[in-house]
Scaffold this active site. Structure first.
Site, mmCIF file in Angstrom:
data_model
loop_
_atom_site.group_PDB
_atom_site.id
_atom_site.type_symbol
_atom_site.label_atom_id
_atom_site.label_comp_id
_atom_site.label_asym_id
_atom_site.label_seq_id
_atom_site.Cartn_x
_atom_site.Cartn_y
_atom_site.Cartn_z
ATOM 1 N N GLY A 18 0.768 -1.243 0.000
ATOM 2 C CA GLY A 18 0.000 0.000 0.000
ATOM 3 C C GLY A 18 0.794 1.284 0.000
ATOM 4 N N CYS A 20 -12.586 1.625 -29.105
ATOM 5 C CA CYS A 20 -13.914 2.186 -29.383
ATOM 6 C C CYS A 20 -14.729 2.330 -28.100
ATOM 7 C CB CYS A 20 -14.639 1.314 -30.390
ATOM 8 S SG CYS A 20 -13.805 1.382 -31.963
HETATM 9 C C1 LIG Z 1 -3.207 -8.442 -0.240
HETATM 10 C C2 LIG Z 1 -2.434 -7.443 -1.000
HETATM 11 N N1 LIG Z 1 -1.137 -7.229 -0.674
HETATM 12 C C3 LIG Z 1 -0.373 -6.338 -1.348
HETATM 13 C C4 LIG Z 1 -0.884 -5.588 -2.381
HETATM 14 C C5 LIG Z 1 0.024 -4.622 -3.087
HETATM 15 O O1 LIG Z 1 -0.396 -3.324 -2.916
HETATM 16 P P1 LIG Z 1 0.520 -2.113 -3.363
HETATM 17 O O2 LIG Z 1 0.830 -2.303 -4.800
HETATM 18 O O3 LIG Z 1 -0.310 -0.918 -3.125
HETATM 19 O O4 LIG Z 1 1.743 -2.130 -2.509
HETATM 20 C C6 LIG Z 1 -2.227 -5.742 -2.747
HETATM 21 C C7 LIG Z 1 -2.808 -4.933 -3.821
HETATM 22 O O5 LIG Z 1 -3.939 -5.023 -4.195
HETATM 23 C C8 LIG Z 1 -3.017 -6.697 -2.032
HETATM 24 O O6 LIG Z 1 -4.293 -6.899 -2.346
#
Ligand SMILES: Cc1ncc(COP(=O)(O)O)c(C=O)c1O
Length: 419
Positions: free
Chosen positions: A239, A342
């Site tokens: 995240g 499209c």
């Molecule tokens: C369970 C889980 N871990 C890690 C990630 C990676 O997230 P990020 O690319 O924001 O670090 C995601 C992304 O959807 C996820 O669902």
């Protein structure tokens, strides 16, 4: 975005001019800097050194084997969400003992595959899923390690489609259910309780949502550590947000670490992280060529050979990607960069100040390394782009462009179909 710089008026990736890559491989083309991948991984390892986490790169962000291999060589583990991602990770040299398997809808076939490969643990999203994993493990004479994904109900203040840790999201178990779920899972033969998982969303730019989520889950972890001797791991998910716009401050690895390390260190748990975008987002661009400039009464449309089929983030999340002309120009135009698909929703940049390109000019769609190619499709029967990886002066074609034959490779000849 340091991997992409202008030299003598031409945008380069590391030491290679992007126009050279376009000439060599055609457009649209995904281009990645291997140096940037390595630098991002190292920055996270250094920032989090005090807790020595197992970094499990989130394969969904960019699942090309060369990307996976780059991280595997650095000792990375992997966060996967399907049997396909498990296959890709193992094929690229991943250590199964460093793979964690997330996702709300794992099938029996995928669960068995992961148990056979003896992955590190499953992150589990519901009690029925825990039962399914237990059934599979027991019938295979194995024990599956699990960590329930807890939904701490915090607002990560990101786009609603990439927020996953609020009560209304489909992900994880709510806090109130957690105790019962763990107690239930502990009774299941074939299950070993390994720890707890959270992932609250993607492209998070401040530390507060992470701190708030940890404040909620760490007391639960303390209870579970006391109850279950095998409970030893806290997986804090991914995240960490990156810079998409010039004026946007990314969430630096050091700031993230400063906010979360003291509390997770005190827990004594072994830490897993699942970064995706942070490692690959600014390592890549989507290179495309403007084919037509169309002036409508309201605005200018730059019509390029890349669209929502190649990069869906702008259409799906209203995501912003910077657009740079490969041959540096100073003039600008006001309008949209659109693709050939499209759909009116087919745009790469909408209502923006863009470089004043002319037909035939090359453009780089910046920050396209994460959720770019991995979300690409062949909609409108457009072959998916090629992918190239660069390190310094060296380069490798890491995926060939789809051919038209590829588009129909899994379909029988229609003339031979009999009902
Ligand atoms: C369970 C889980 N871990 C890690 C990630 C990676 O997230 P990020 O690319 O924001 O670090 C995601 C992304 O959807 C996820 O669902």
């Amino acid at each position: 975005m340091d991997a992409f710089t202008y030299r003598n008026g031409i945008l380069h990736v590391d030491d290679v001019p992007l126009n050279q890559l376009a000439d060599q491989y055609g457009t649209p083309l995904y281009v990645y800097s291997r140096s940037h991948l390595k630098a991002q991984f190292k920055a996270l390892v250094d920032a989090m050194a005090e807790v020595k986490p197992l970094i499990c790169y989130s394969v969904k962000a960019n699942s090309n084997g060369a990307v996976i291999r780059t991280f595997a060589d650095l000792g990375s583990g992997f966060d996967i969400v399907s049997g396909g991602e498990l296959f890709r990770a193992l094929r690229a040299g991943a250590d199964a003992g460093k793979i964690v398997f997330a996702g709300v809808g794992k099938t029996e076939d995928e669960i068995r595959y992961a148990i056979r490969e003896n992955i590190r643990f499953f992150t589990v999203e519901s009690e029925p899923e825990a039962m399914q994993i237990a059934r599979c493990a027991e019938s295979m004479g194995a024990r599956a390690r699990i960590a329930f994904r807890i939904n701490p109900d915090v607002d990560p203040k990101t786009h609603k489609y990439i927020s996953t840790g609020k009560k209304e999201n489909k992900f994880g178990l709510d806090m109130e259910r957690a105790q019962r779920a763990y107690a239930f899972a502990a009774t299941l033969p074939g299950i070993e309780i390994a720890g707890l998982h959270m992932h609250i969303g993607s492209q998070i730019l401040t530390v507060e949502p992470f701190v708030e989520a940890l404040d909620k889950v760490l007391p639960l972890c303390r209870q579970f550590q006391a109850l279950y001797p095998t409970f030893k791991t806290l997986d804090i998910g991914g995240g960490i947000g990156i810079q998409y716009k010039p004026d946007q401050a990314p969430l630096a690895a050091a700031a993230f670490a400063a906010a979360v390390v003291p509390a997770i260190k005190r827990s004594g748990l072994s830490i897993v992280m699942e970064p995706g975008r942070n490692l690959v987002g600014n390592a890549g661009v989507l290179l495309c060529r403007a084919h037509y400039i169309k002036e409508s009464p309201l605005k200018v449309f730059v019509i390029a050979d890349a669209g929502m089929n190649d990069l869906i983030r702008p259409s799906l999340y209203q995501a912003h990607h910077d657009i740079r002309a490969v041959r540096q120009i100073t003039g600008t135009l006001q309008g949209d960069l659109v693709g050939p698909i499209c759909e009116s929703g087919d745009f790469v940049a909408q209502d923006r100040v863009l470089p004043a390109v002319q037909a035939g000019d090359l453009l780089a769609v910046m920050s396209a390394g994460a959720y770019g190619f991995s979300m690409a499709s062949t909609y409108n029967s457009r072959p998916r782009p090629a992918e190239v990886m660069v390190e310094g002066k060296r380069l490798a074609l890491i995926r060939e462009r789809d051919t038209r034959e590829d588009l129909v490779a899994r379909e029988p000849d229609p003339a031979g179909i009999r009902f």
